[in-house]
Design a protein around this motif. Sequence first.
Motif, PDB file in Angstrom:
ATOM      1  N   GLY A  84       0.811  -1.212   0.000  1.00 15.42           N
ATOM      2  CA  GLY A  84       0.000   0.000   0.000  1.00 15.42           C
ATOM      3  C   GLY A  84       0.842   1.259   0.000  1.00 15.42           C
ATOM      4  O   GLY A  84       0.521   2.243  -0.691  1.00 15.42           O
ATOM      5  N   GLY A 120      -5.304  -5.887  -2.379  1.00 10.58           N
ATOM      6  CA  GLY A 120      -5.467  -4.514  -1.940  1.00 10.58           C
ATOM      7  C   GLY A 120      -6.917  -4.075  -2.022  1.00 10.58           C
ATOM      8  O   GLY A 120      -7.705  -4.595  -2.819  1.00 10.58           O
ATOM      9  N   THR A 136      -3.497  -0.780  -7.921  1.00  8.24           N
ATOM     10  CA  THR A 136      -3.921  -1.823  -6.989  1.00  8.24           C
ATOM     11  C   THR A 136      -4.430  -3.045  -7.733  1.00  8.24           C
ATOM     12  O   THR A 136      -4.190  -4.185  -7.316  1.00  8.24           O
ATOM     13  N   TRP A 158     -10.176  -6.675  -1.851  1.00  5.81           N
ATOM     14  CA  TRP A 158     -10.731  -5.960  -3.011  1.00  5.81           C
ATOM     15  C   TRP A 158     -12.236  -6.205  -3.149  1.00  5.81           C
ATOM     16  O   TRP A 158     -12.986  -5.301  -3.528  1.00  5.81           O
TER      17      TRP A 158
END
Length: 257
Positions: A84, A120, A136, A158
């Motif tokens: 991240g 993510g 991402t 996600w």
Amino acid sequence: MTFTKRFVALGDSFTEGVGDYDPSLPNGVRGWADRVAEQLMLADSGWGYANLAIRGKKIAQVLDEQVDAAVALKPTMVTLYAGGNDILRPRVDIDALMAGYEAGVGKLAATGADVVLFTGFDSVASAVFGKTRGRTAIYNEWVREIADLHGAKIVDYWRMRDFRDWRYWDADRLHMSTAGHTLMAKKVLEVLQAEDVIDLPALPDLAVLSRRAAMVANVRWAREYLGPWIGRRLRGTSSGDALSPKYPQLTGLHATA
């Protein structure tokens, strides 16, 4: 104490527990990983737990500083989420980063431990962080491929639509709140097919702001959180620079409310 099962958590602020604040605990945070460990220990006292995650760490730092330390603890289960802080940088080569990530996962899997990876979060609803959504998505495809290659489990952040509710997020809009960490703990335990006795906290009423009130809130957020975050990036510093891992050695935890 000798532990027959050993859970080691690796990563950055997400796994350290930032947003789930508790001044009585190391680094002042609890987090989903602590909550998962507590539930595992309630079911089986043979579990030990170490958390090597530190806020602000990028993928290369997590791999360099945490993987070998985790291997030395002879884990039977490892969770890893990093990337991240790389994705949010102005420039990043996701493909090159994930080659290193794959090597780190391979080293962890070679211990015989169960490895748990995370995709993510989908930031589509964020006016600021939504600009990194494409990065991402590429990161996530690499995570899925690496998981397939090494037989790892995936916690699919996600696809967790619940987290589009901002009540699961801290005031900084970047980290999960206590409610978010509690929900994430249940999601991880579900992937592990482990039972839990976690009660999700009641969410506050969803605030409906006028356009002016929303603008004022956004300005305040930018001043209190976004500006300092950008400042640290420009100075090459991190909020975790002065911190050590919460639990660098295996320990037992007792579940609290």
